[in-house]
Design a protein around this motif. Structure first.
Motif, PDB file in Angstrom:
ATOM      1  N   PRO A  20       0.752  -1.405   0.188  1.00 61.90           N
ATOM      2  CA  PRO A  20      -0.019  -0.112  -0.002  1.00 61.90           C
ATOM      3  C   PRO A  20       0.836   1.219  -0.038  1.00 61.90           C
ATOM      4  O   PRO A  20       0.395   2.247  -0.674  1.00 61.90           O
ATOM      5  CB  PRO A  20      -0.945  -0.092   1.216  1.00 61.90           C
ATOM      6  N   GLN A  21       1.828   1.209   0.780  1.00 62.03           N
ATOM      7  CA  GLN A  21       3.020   2.577   0.863  1.00 62.03           C
ATOM      8  C   GLN A  21       3.539   2.791  -0.681  1.00 62.03           C
ATOM      9  O   GLN A  21       3.548   3.702  -1.229  1.00 62.03           O
ATOM     10  CB  GLN A  21       4.196   2.289   1.602  1.00 62.03           C
ATOM     11  N   PHE A  22       3.825   1.474  -1.429  1.00 64.18           N
ATOM     12  CA  PHE A  22       4.393   1.758  -2.723  1.00 64.18           C
ATOM     13  C   PHE A  22       3.231   2.330  -3.718  1.00 64.18           C
ATOM     14  O   PHE A  22       3.314   3.174  -4.489  1.00 64.18           O
ATOM     15  CB  PHE A  22       4.884   0.047  -3.262  1.00 64.18           C
ATOM     16  N   ALA A  23       1.986   1.829  -3.438  1.00 70.36           N
ATOM     17  CA  ALA A  23       0.928   2.135  -4.336  1.00 70.36           C
ATOM     18  C   ALA A  23       0.565   3.589  -4.095  1.00 70.36           C
ATOM     19  O   ALA A  23       0.539   4.552  -5.276  1.00 70.36           O
ATOM     20  CB  ALA A  23      -0.221   1.458  -3.951  1.00 70.36           C
ATOM     21  N   ILE A  24       0.698   4.159  -2.979  1.00 70.43           N
ATOM     22  CA  ILE A  24       0.318   5.818  -2.744  1.00 70.43           C
ATOM     23  C   ILE A  24       1.800   6.460  -3.321  1.00 70.43           C
ATOM     24  O   ILE A  24       1.441   7.404  -3.987  1.00 70.43           O
ATOM     25  CB  ILE A  24       0.254   5.824  -1.028  1.00 70.43           C
ATOM     26  N   HIS A  53      -7.517   5.135   5.617  1.00 66.68           N
ATOM     27  CA  HIS A  53      -6.344   4.253   5.348  1.00 66.68           C
ATOM     28  C   HIS A  53      -5.157   4.977   4.612  1.00 66.68           C
ATOM     29  O   HIS A  53      -4.204   5.032   4.803  1.00 66.68           O
ATOM     30  CB  HIS A  53      -6.945   3.062   4.467  1.00 66.68           C
ATOM     31  N   ILE A  54      -6.028   5.816   3.676  1.00 72.00           N
ATOM     32  CA  ILE A  54      -4.712   6.736   2.913  1.00 72.00           C
ATOM     33  C   ILE A  54      -4.136   7.732   3.879  1.00 72.00           C
ATOM     34  O   ILE A  54      -2.792   7.708   4.028  1.00 72.00           O
ATOM     35  CB  ILE A  54      -5.562   7.514   1.788  1.00 72.00           C
ATOM     36  N   SER A  55      -5.076   8.152   4.932  1.00 71.84           N
ATOM     37  CA  SER A  55      -4.388   9.253   5.975  1.00 71.84           C
ATOM     38  C   SER A  55      -3.371   8.513   6.582  1.00 71.84           C
ATOM     39  O   SER A  55      -2.285   9.029   6.944  1.00 71.84           O
ATOM     40  CB  SER A  55      -5.344   9.580   6.793  1.00 71.84           C
ATOM     41  N   GLN A  56      -3.573   7.316   6.966  1.00 69.20           N
ATOM     42  CA  GLN A  56      -2.550   6.579   7.935  1.00 69.20           C
ATOM     43  C   GLN A  56      -1.240   6.378   7.089  1.00 69.20           C
ATOM     44  O   GLN A  56      -0.266   6.440   7.680  1.00 69.20           O
ATOM     45  CB  GLN A  56      -3.206   5.276   8.501  1.00 69.20           C
ATOM     46  N   ILE A  57      -1.347   5.819   6.104  1.00 70.69           N
ATOM     47  CA  ILE A  57      -0.205   5.552   5.218  1.00 70.69           C
ATOM     48  C   ILE A  57       0.587   6.667   4.964  1.00 70.69           C
ATOM     49  O   ILE A  57       1.642   6.611   4.999  1.00 70.69           O
ATOM     50  CB  ILE A  57      -0.683   4.743   3.936  1.00 70.69           C
ATOM     51  N   VAL A  58      -0.142   7.905   4.654  1.00 66.70           N
ATOM     52  CA  VAL A  58       0.437   9.161   4.180  1.00 66.70           C
ATOM     53  C   VAL A  58       1.389   9.663   5.460  1.00 66.70           C
ATOM     54  O   VAL A  58       2.280   9.926   5.143  1.00 66.70           O
ATOM     55  CB  VAL A  58      -0.373  10.219   3.611  1.00 66.70           C
ATOM     56  N   SER A  59       0.579   9.543   6.559  1.00 67.71           N
ATOM     57  CA  SER A  59       1.448   9.970   7.851  1.00 67.71           C
ATOM     58  C   SER A  59       2.494   9.094   8.101  1.00 67.71           C
ATOM     59  O   SER A  59       3.722   9.857   8.409  1.00 67.71           O
ATOM     60  CB  SER A  59       0.569   9.734   9.068  1.00 67.71           C
TER      61      SER A  59
END
Length: 113
Positions: A20-24, A53-59
């Motif tokens: 998911p981090q790679f995807a973002i 989920h996006i917010s958590q990964i971006v953080s």
């Protein structure tokens, strides 16, 4: 899907990334490639992932120094995202790894299916 994600996570782990981090990172890099601006909401719309989920990964990506976040001057509730120099470098390393894995994984799946 879970087998694909598990195997891809194993390949990305040495790079300090999850799928998911790679995807973002990839989406952020793609959507900002022409100096366009993208928000977390825009990434959520593009990927179909949950905004929280996006917010958590971006953080996490911001904490790791891979993305930079700043307030959108047009909408103070929104954050504009961009890749940091380290984020771009990490994406450039991860992209061929992911592309080679996807090609092999889906070729194998197509041959078996």
């Amino acid at each position: 899907f879970l087998d694909w994600q598990r195997q891809l996570n194993a390949l990305l782990n040495p790079l300090g990334l999850t799928q998911p981090q790679f995807a973002i990172l990839a989406v952020c890099g793609w959507l900002t490639r022409n100096s366009e601006q993208i928000t977390q909401q825009g990434i959520a719309r593009f990927t179909g992932m949950d905004r929280m989920h996006i917010s958590q990964i971006v953080s996490r990506l911001e904490k790791d120094g891979l993305v930079e976040k700043r307030i959108d001057p047009q909408d103070h509730r929104a954050n504009l995202l961009s890749l940091s120099k380290e984020g771009l470098a990490r994406l450039r390393i991860a992209m061929p790894v992911v592309e080679a894995f996807d090609t092999a994984f889906f070729h194998k799946a197509a041959c078996q299916g």
